[in-house]
Motif scaffolding. Structure first.
Motif, short mmCIF file in Angstrom:
data_model
loop_
_atom_site.label_atom_id
_atom_site.label_comp_id
_atom_site.label_asym_id
_atom_site.label_seq_id
_atom_site.Cartn_x
_atom_site.Cartn_y
_atom_site.Cartn_z
N UNK A 1 11.79 -2.77 -1.34
CA UNK A 1 11.71 -1.49 -0.64
C UNK A 1 13.06 -0.80 -0.58
N UNK A 2 14.12 -1.56 -0.39
CA UNK A 2 15.45 -0.97 -0.35
C UNK A 2 15.81 -0.38 -1.71
N UNK A 3 15.44 -1.09 -2.77
CA UNK A 3 15.71 -0.58 -4.12
C UNK A 3 14.93 0.72 -4.37
N UNK A 4 13.69 0.75 -3.94
CA UNK A 4 12.90 1.97 -4.10
C UNK A 4 13.49 3.12 -3.28
N UNK A 5 13.97 2.81 -2.10
CA UNK A 5 14.56 3.83 -1.23
C UNK A 5 15.82 4.41 -1.83
N UNK A 6 16.57 3.58 -2.56
CA UNK A 6 17.88 3.99 -3.09
C UNK A 6 17.84 4.39 -4.56
N UNK A 7 16.68 4.36 -5.19
CA UNK A 7 16.62 4.53 -6.64
C UNK A 7 17.11 5.89 -7.14
N UNK A 8 17.17 6.87 -6.27
CA UNK A 8 17.67 8.18 -6.68
C UNK A 8 19.18 8.32 -6.57
N UNK A 9 19.86 7.27 -6.10
CA UNK A 9 21.30 7.31 -5.93
C UNK A 9 22.02 6.93 -7.22
N UNK A 10 23.30 7.28 -7.28
CA UNK A 10 24.15 6.83 -8.39
C UNK A 10 24.35 5.32 -8.26
N UNK A 21 0.84 -1.19 0.00
CA UNK A 21 0.00 0.00 0.00
C UNK A 21 0.88 1.25 0.00
N UNK A 22 0.66 2.12 -0.98
CA UNK A 22 1.38 3.41 -1.06
C UNK A 22 2.89 3.21 -1.05
N UNK A 23 3.33 2.24 -1.85
CA UNK A 23 4.76 1.93 -1.98
C UNK A 23 5.41 1.54 -0.65
N UNK A 24 4.63 0.95 0.22
CA UNK A 24 5.16 0.39 1.46
C UNK A 24 4.56 -0.99 1.68
N UNK A 25 5.27 -1.79 2.48
CA UNK A 25 4.76 -3.10 2.87
C UNK A 25 4.05 -2.97 4.20
N UNK A 26 2.85 -3.54 4.30
CA UNK A 26 2.13 -3.58 5.55
C UNK A 26 1.97 -5.03 5.97
N UNK A 27 2.25 -5.33 7.24
CA UNK A 27 2.13 -6.69 7.76
C UNK A 27 1.31 -6.68 9.04
N UNK A 28 0.45 -7.70 9.17
CA UNK A 28 -0.30 -7.85 10.42
C UNK A 28 0.67 -8.12 11.56
N UNK A 29 0.51 -7.40 12.65
CA UNK A 29 1.34 -7.65 13.83
C UNK A 29 0.79 -8.88 14.55
N UNK A 30 1.42 -10.02 14.31
CA UNK A 30 0.92 -11.28 14.87
C UNK A 30 1.21 -11.43 16.36
N UNK A 31 2.03 -10.55 16.90
CA UNK A 31 2.38 -10.64 18.32
C UNK A 31 1.22 -10.24 19.22
N UNK A 32 0.29 -9.44 18.70
CA UNK A 32 -0.78 -8.92 19.55
C UNK A 32 -2.12 -9.59 19.28
N UNK A 33 -2.17 -10.51 18.30
CA UNK A 33 -3.40 -11.26 18.07
C UNK A 33 -3.64 -12.25 19.22
#
Length: 217
Positions: free
Chosen positions: A61-70, A9-21
């Motif tokens: 996500x790391x590639x998207x974060x760094x895509x503006x770099x040389x 969602x919105x170029x981010x990964x969302x995961x259910x927090x299974x620790x609190x279920x």
């Protein structure tokens, strides 16, 4: 499918927090390899297939974060991302399988721009997620044929949507059987000490309106 263990969602990964279920239901958002690695390490996500999908998205996500770099800086950052993800859960086979698959995609297009590489890696992560659901649905269909109408099945631990990209392996069989019109009920044991059966399997069955009885180990 009512349970999306991981979603984009919105170029981010969302995961259910299974620790609190099952006391609470919450998605946590991730935007880098480091953050996804921490989500894996801290048990926000668990189950080998789900961990593999999460790792693939961590690379994307790391590639998207760094895509503006040389290119040299992009490459160095990506290598660091692969390392931190590989250290997040050393015993998870799917983690390394997913990282190797993402690395192969990267190596095959290494001459392209960082922006193009980021797009390809994001698309590959999407495909890994979709592929996991397709595989689980196929297993579910085969397994559903083995369950008679009215079957009552005992489970241990959690091998459901929460352990995969969505449908589930063992619990996917129940979902497929119910989808085919069969009346299936489940006996879930607690699975001490982490209580995956009590907290996760029983919760999943309630979400799907599949009759479930929780028992002690």
């Amino acid at each position: 499918m009512k349970i999306e263990t991981l979603r984009w969602a919105h170029n981010k990964l969302e995961m259910i927090d299974q620790r609190i279920l099952p006391a609470a239901f919450e998605y946590i958002s991730y935007d880098s390899a480091v953050s996804v690695a921490e989500g894996i390490r801290s048990m926000v996500v668990r189950g080998a297939p789900a961990i593999g999908v999460a790792a693939a998205y961590g690379v994307a996500l790391e590639a998207l974060r760094l895509q503006g770099k040389a290119t040299p800086e992009f490459n160095a950052g990506m290598e660091s991302g692969f390392i931190v993800l590989s250290q997040s859960r050393p015993t998870a086979v799917n983690l390394f399988w997913a990282l190797q698959r993402m690395r192969k995609v990267w190596e095959n297009i290494a001459t392209q721009s960082p922006q193009q590489i980021a797009t390809h890696l994001r698309d590959e992560a999407h495909e890994i997620l979709a592929e996991d659901i397709r595989i689980n649905r196929a297993m579910g269909a085969y397994g559903a044929d083995l369950l008679q109408d009215g079957a009552r099945v005992l489970t241990h631990c959690n091998a459901g949507a929460l352990a995969t990209a969505g449908w589930g392996t063992a619990l996917g069989v129940f979902r497929s059987a119910v989808e085919a019109g069969k009346n299936i009920s489940v006996i879930a044991d607690e699975t001490r000490p982490f209580l995956q059966g009590a907290r996760l399997t029983a919760w999943e069955m309630v979400q799907e309106k599949i009759p479930v009885t929780l028992i002690t180990d």
